[in-house]
Motif scaffolding. Structure first.
Motif, mmCIF file in Angstrom:
data_model
loop_
_atom_site.group_PDB
_atom_site.id
_atom_site.type_symbol
_atom_site.label_atom_id
_atom_site.label_comp_id
_atom_site.label_asym_id
_atom_site.label_seq_id
_atom_site.Cartn_x
_atom_site.Cartn_y
_atom_site.Cartn_z
ATOM 1 N N UNK A 143 60.013 70.893 -34.875
ATOM 2 C CA UNK A 143 61.054 71.753 -35.433
ATOM 3 C C UNK A 143 60.907 71.845 -36.949
ATOM 4 N N UNK A 144 60.673 70.691 -37.584
ATOM 5 C CA UNK A 144 60.513 70.688 -39.041
ATOM 6 C C UNK A 144 59.281 71.495 -39.422
ATOM 7 N N UNK A 145 58.240 71.374 -38.624
ATOM 8 C CA UNK A 145 56.982 72.046 -38.923
ATOM 9 C C UNK A 145 57.084 73.557 -38.773
ATOM 10 N N UNK A 146 57.680 73.993 -37.648
ATOM 11 C CA UNK A 146 57.621 75.418 -37.312
ATOM 12 C C UNK A 146 58.954 76.147 -37.465
ATOM 13 N N UNK A 147 60.037 75.416 -37.643
ATOM 14 C CA UNK A 147 61.324 76.066 -37.852
ATOM 15 C C UNK A 147 62.123 76.261 -36.566
ATOM 16 N N UNK A 148 63.407 76.502 -36.749
ATOM 17 C CA UNK A 148 64.316 76.606 -35.609
ATOM 18 C C UNK A 148 64.054 77.866 -34.787
ATOM 19 N N UNK A 149 63.688 78.963 -35.471
ATOM 20 C CA UNK A 149 63.466 80.213 -34.730
ATOM 21 C C UNK A 149 62.279 80.090 -33.790
ATOM 22 N N UNK A 150 61.210 79.459 -34.288
ATOM 23 C CA UNK A 150 60.038 79.225 -33.441
ATOM 24 C C UNK A 150 60.438 78.384 -32.246
ATOM 25 N N UNK A 151 61.247 77.360 -32.516
ATOM 26 C CA UNK A 151 61.646 76.455 -31.446
ATOM 27 C C UNK A 151 62.393 77.211 -30.351
ATOM 28 N N UNK A 152 63.199 78.175 -30.777
ATOM 29 C CA UNK A 152 64.025 78.905 -29.809
ATOM 30 C C UNK A 152 63.275 80.037 -29.116
ATOM 31 N N UNK A 153 62.006 80.241 -29.459
ATOM 32 C CA UNK A 153 61.230 81.297 -28.794
ATOM 33 C C UNK A 153 61.204 81.080 -27.282
ATOM 34 N N UNK A 154 61.188 79.827 -26.888
ATOM 35 C CA UNK A 154 61.198 79.513 -25.463
ATOM 36 C C UNK A 154 62.520 78.856 -25.110
ATOM 37 N N UNK A 155 62.782 78.836 -23.798
ATOM 38 C CA UNK A 155 63.999 78.173 -23.358
ATOM 39 C C UNK A 155 65.151 79.142 -23.219
ATOM 40 N N UNK A 156 66.329 78.590 -23.030
ATOM 41 C CA UNK A 156 67.510 79.409 -22.769
ATOM 42 C C UNK A 156 68.557 79.159 -23.834
ATOM 43 N N UNK A 157 69.659 79.884 -23.720
ATOM 44 C CA UNK A 157 70.729 79.760 -24.690
ATOM 45 C C UNK A 157 71.293 78.325 -24.683
ATOM 46 N N UNK A 158 71.505 77.788 -23.484
ATOM 47 C CA UNK A 158 72.104 76.450 -23.404
ATOM 48 C C UNK A 158 71.079 75.360 -23.688
ATOM 49 N N UNK A 159 69.826 75.597 -23.330
ATOM 50 C CA UNK A 159 68.784 74.595 -23.541
ATOM 51 C C UNK A 159 67.556 75.255 -24.164
ATOM 52 N N UNK A 160 67.529 75.335 -25.490
ATOM 53 C CA UNK A 160 66.367 75.966 -26.124
ATOM 54 C C UNK A 160 65.146 75.039 -26.056
ATOM 55 N N UNK A 161 63.977 75.646 -26.179
ATOM 56 C CA UNK A 161 62.756 74.859 -26.271
ATOM 57 C C UNK A 161 62.092 74.594 -24.936
ATOM 58 N N UNK A 162 61.220 73.601 -24.958
ATOM 59 C CA UNK A 162 60.473 73.252 -23.749
ATOM 60 C C UNK A 162 60.883 71.871 -23.283
ATOM 61 N N UNK A 163 60.485 71.552 -22.062
ATOM 62 C CA UNK A 163 60.834 70.240 -21.507
ATOM 63 C C UNK A 163 59.648 69.728 -20.712
ATOM 64 N N UNK A 164 59.370 68.447 -20.872
ATOM 65 C CA UNK A 164 58.345 67.837 -20.035
ATOM 66 C C UNK A 164 58.960 67.414 -18.710
ATOM 67 N N UNK A 165 58.271 67.714 -17.630
ATOM 68 C CA UNK A 165 58.746 67.292 -16.314
ATOM 69 C C UNK A 165 57.668 66.464 -15.618
ATOM 70 N N UNK A 166 58.093 65.420 -14.965
ATOM 71 C CA UNK A 166 57.160 64.684 -14.121
ATOM 72 C C UNK A 166 57.514 65.019 -12.678
ATOM 73 N N UNK A 167 56.546 65.546 -11.950
ATOM 74 C CA UNK A 167 56.831 65.975 -10.582
ATOM 75 C C UNK A 167 56.058 65.087 -9.609
ATOM 76 N N UNK A 168 56.746 64.669 -8.557
ATOM 77 C CA UNK A 168 56.105 63.781 -7.588
ATOM 78 C C UNK A 168 56.792 63.924 -6.241
#
Lengths: 192, 639
Positions: free
Chosen positions: B354-379
């Motif tokens: 976020x510090x590197x790329x800024x808040x707008x970049x961060x919000x490019x992905x994700x949704x209104x309630x949960x901006x950004x990306x998420x790591x998931x472990x699937x099994x």
């Protein structure tokens, strides 16, 4: 015990070092003995009860000497949905002891482990810390009997690997089933 | 950029140059917990003596996430097909020599085809990894360097951009960093989703000389291994995130609480801390700015409830890890009674980006309630289990069926278990849910910290619920009677149902326990009934069949099923009998008329039912001769 006492002296005398001191005891002595509790209490300047409390709260600390070969059974849900509970029952029946107990000669013991996320190996156990899986029930019986007969767990030969094929979106025909054949043996297809 | 950082960066780039633009082939071996479970360490041992012979450099890297293909090996050959990196797997230790010869030969695409997965960076003639269904929908931000850099090399991390954000943040005002993180909208990744920037402001506003940061890496949810992968594959990202948080909150010391089940994470984090300290990235007067910050690692000892922030704080203090009632919140009174801030590992790891790329970049992905990306472990029941990073808001079906490939061997999905033991259960019909918190909360479950387990028709929802309730009972700290007593009653009821003694009033009883548990003091007790609520809401048919018909459709409940021999002529029964752990498959000699001479003839095979532990080993050996039947139905038909 002397070595442990020496190493303990290097820790600061602060309650916050409690977990570190307990881990040290378990690493050096294999378990948390009554004497270890007394030493930790004296060093950290707390009562023995204040050591006994955390020592019994955390599941990783043993209160009896460890066996020579420890089989840690993964209790996680990924193992559970593919027959993990059956693996537990087989080990308990073969070893004649329950989770957290050792066989009468202290050669083998069972321990309840928590999922560490190597779920692609489910159902699995750790034999002296090494993952063995995915286990069919036949493998499980063989492993348990092999360990009873004194097999070296590290070189246990029949470690079956079940591998799903890699498929590409557009290149399925080219790369489809190559990987399925690359396992070293086919013992895990459910038939023997 | 400060001149100090510039110097560090320059030196690191110089030192990492042979690995970033190699002059001879580079062989990267994934050495992480999952791959070591698949014997990657033995593969490494096998490759080491061969490296000189083949004139290659051997490099240890973290994981790319392709857990089902472990051990994964990446080969980067300067000049071959444009010089990109090709990923191979699984490479068995005994195949090491054969593999190297093939992958480094003239025609690797043909010779090493059996291991070929794809090209991570473009290589002529090799299918790109980004076309692989597991990889295609991913948006790798946190995972950008994972599987590429050596997690034990600070030079490589810095050359890949580590600590650049810290350099920038150090020159910012604390409040400006908090505002930036708040406007990016990064929420608590442990599952709570509380805005991290807001939490930091609480700590920044706290009046105290001493403030502590705590990183929650006590990832206890079975099936979730996001934090483990972060710490094992890119430890400096976590350290950098915490240092920035230190600057933002006015804190100069932090604790990283790592669960004891992750020995490799502990080792790599310890090493990374020592490296960072030695290079002046931690310690006093970082980059000559006057900002001090240092970290220490606290090793957990196997307690799930220590993942709850007040329990975690108690554990850092060396006490029993029992949660406390809030308020006071940690920002008022935390570790050693000083104001503290607890965040999940993944939350901290997002901050440098976020510090590197800024808040707008961060919000490019994700949704209104949960901006950004998420790591998931699937099994669970999946063709391709592993770990990946996708934008919030993606469909769960896309993740589990698309990336994960759905259940293997033609089985059908039955349900999903998100968010660990406290997360609840969802039926397969909810596979279309979007991966963000609100739709999950609406369905009465939790998205949690990123573990998703798919189960198929072979698994019993009742058995799973019983497991989760047992887990919650076992891990209850024991302070509130509502929690430890309530979960005990819950287990008793479910156990009874699975033994065929279910009663109609049990549903009502479960409801009462559910309501009672909601009065527990901490989240552990309050969330304990989520699993059973999921069972009642979404798997009601199955529960009813257990209670009313005394039948288990998945046939796993020992109390509701029994093993029967249906074909006496099957020769494999002999072997099945020898494999039975309790020796309960026998046949007695036929009684002879002549007392003097006992008969050699043996009678029919029989299973001695009280001894049978339902381990299924006999059925694996003789599937045509032994059947699992509903205990009560068969008994009725015998009568």
């Amino acid at each position: 015990m002397e070595r442990f006492a020496g190493l303990l002296q290097q820790l600061p005398r602060h309650q916050g070092e409690m977990l570190r001191a307990l881990h040290l005891a378990q690493e050096e002595l294999g378990w948390i003995s009554r004497d270890a509790i007394r030493l930790i209490a004296r060093h950290l300047r707390v009562s023995e009860a204040q050591v006994y409390g955390p020592a019994t709260f955390y599941a990783e600390f043993r209160h009896s000497p460890p066996p020579k070969t420890l089989v840690t059974w993964c209790s996680g849900p990924s193992c559970r949905v593919v027959g993990g509970d059956r693996v537990r029952r087989i080990f308990e029946a073969e070893f004649g002891c329950h989770m957290g107990e050792n066989t009468a000669d202290d050669e083998l013991g069972l321990w309840l482990g928590q999922c560490n996320g190597t779920c692609e190996k489910a159902p699995m156990v750790w034999v002296n810390g090494r993952v063995v899986g995915p286990l069919s029930m036949v493998d499980t019986v063989k492993l348990a009997r092999g360990l009873k007969a004194g097999d070296d767990p590290v070189t246990w030969p029949e470690r079956p690997i079940k591998i799903a094929p890699a498929t590409f979106v557009d290149a399925e025909s080219t790369y489809g089933s190559e990987h399925a054949d690359s396992g070293p043996d086919g013992t895990n297809d459910g038939t023997v | 950029m400060s001149s100090v950082y510039d110097e560090i960066r320059e030196a690191a780039e110089l030192s990492a140059a042979p690995r970033r633009s190699p002059s001879r082939p580079l062989v990267r071996v994934d050495l992480s917990t999952s791959s070591i479970a698949a014997e990657a360490d033995r593969l490494w041992e096998a490759l080491e003596p061969l490296a000189a012979e083949h004139d290659v450099d051997l490099v240890r890297v973290g994981t790319l996430g392709l857990s089902w293909l472990e051990p994964v090996v990446e080969v980067e050959r300067p000049g071959f097909g444009g010089g990109g990196a090709v990923v191979y797997g699984p490479v068995r230790p005994e195949e090491a020599g054969q593999f190297l010869t093939a992958a480094l030969g003239e025609h690797p695409l043909e010779d090493a085809a059996q291991w070929l997965i794809g090209a991570r960076t473009p290589v002529q003639g090799v299918p790109s990894l980004s076309d692989h269904p597991f990889w295609a929908p991913q948006e790798r931000r946190l995972m950008q360097s994972m599987g590429v850099i050596d997690p034990e090399s600070l030079d490589e991390a810095i050359a890949a951009g580590a600590y650049e954000a810290l350099d920038r943040a150090i020159e910012m005002e604390p409040m400006a960093i908090c505002d930036l993180v708040l406007s990016a909208g990064v929420g608590g990744r442990g599952g709570g989703g509380f805005p991290a920037g807001q939490k930091w402001k609480f700590l920044l506003g706290a009046q105290s000389q001493t403030k502590y940061l705590v990183c929650n890496a006590d990832e206890g949810d079975p099936g979730a291994f996001v934090n483990r992968v972060l710490m094992e594959s890119d430890p400096h990202l976590v350290i950098e995130g915490m240092a920035i948080a230190g600057k933002a909150t006015g804190s100069d010391y932090g604790f990283i609480y790592i669960r004891d089940e992750y020995p490799l994470s502990i080792a790599r984090m310890e090493l990374a801390l020592a490296q960072a300290r030695e290079r002046g990235l931690l310690g006093e007067n970082i980059f000559g700015s006057g900002f001090d910050f240092d970290l220490e690692i606290t090793r957990g000892a196997g307690s799930y409830v220590c993942g709850e922030e007040t329990g975690l704080i108690a554990s850092v203090e060396g006490l029993r890890g029992m949660p406390k009632i809030r308020p006071p919140f940690p920002a008022q009174k935390g570790v050693f009674a000083e104001p503290s801030n607890v965040n999940n590992t993944e939350t901290y790891a997002n901050v440098p980006l976020i510090v590197q790329h800024g808040a707008d970049w961060y919000r490019l992905h994700g949704t209104e309630s949960d901006p950004g990306t998420k790591m998931f472990s699937i099994s669970g029941s999946l063709e391709r289990p592993g770990i990946l990073e996708v934008p919030f808001g993606m469909g769960m079906d896309e993740l589990l069926l698309g990336c994960g490939g759905g259940p293997p061997d033609g089985h059908t999905p039955k349900g999903i278990q998100p968010g660990g033991p406290l997360g609840g259960l969802l039926p397969a019909s909810d596979l279309g849910l979007k991966l963000e918190r609100p739709p999950f909360t609406e369905r009465g479950v939790l998205l949690g910290s990123g573990g998703l387990i798919l189960f198929d028709e072979r698994a019993s929802a009742v058995d799973l619920t019983k497991y989760f309730s047992e887990f919650c009972e076992d891990e209850s700290c024991g302070r509130c009677t509502t929690c430890h007593g309530g979960s005990q009653r819950l287990v008793e009821v479910l156990e009874r149902i699975m033994h065929g003694d279910g009663r109609e009033e049990d549903l009502e009883r479960i409801g009462v326990i559910d309501k009672t548990l909601q009065n527990a003091n901490c989240l552990h007790g309050q969330f304990t009934p989520y699993a059973v609520r999921g069972l009642v809401n979404y798997f009601r048919d199955e529960l009813d069949v257990h209670i009313n018909d005394k039948r288990d459709p998945a046939q796993v409940a020992p109390g509701l099923t029994r093993y029967l021999i249906t074909d006496q002529s099957d020769p494999r029964l002999e072997e099945a009998a020898t494999f039975c752990p309790t020796s309960c498959i026998n046949r007695a000699p036929v009684e002879s008329d002549d007392d003097e001479e006992p008969s050699d003839e043996l009678g029919d095979w029989q299973i001695n039912e009280p001894q049978c532990i339902h381990c299924d080993v006999c059925r694996e050996i003789a599937p045509d001769a032994i059947r699992v039947e509903d205990r009560y139905l068969t008994m009725l038909s015998v009568v």
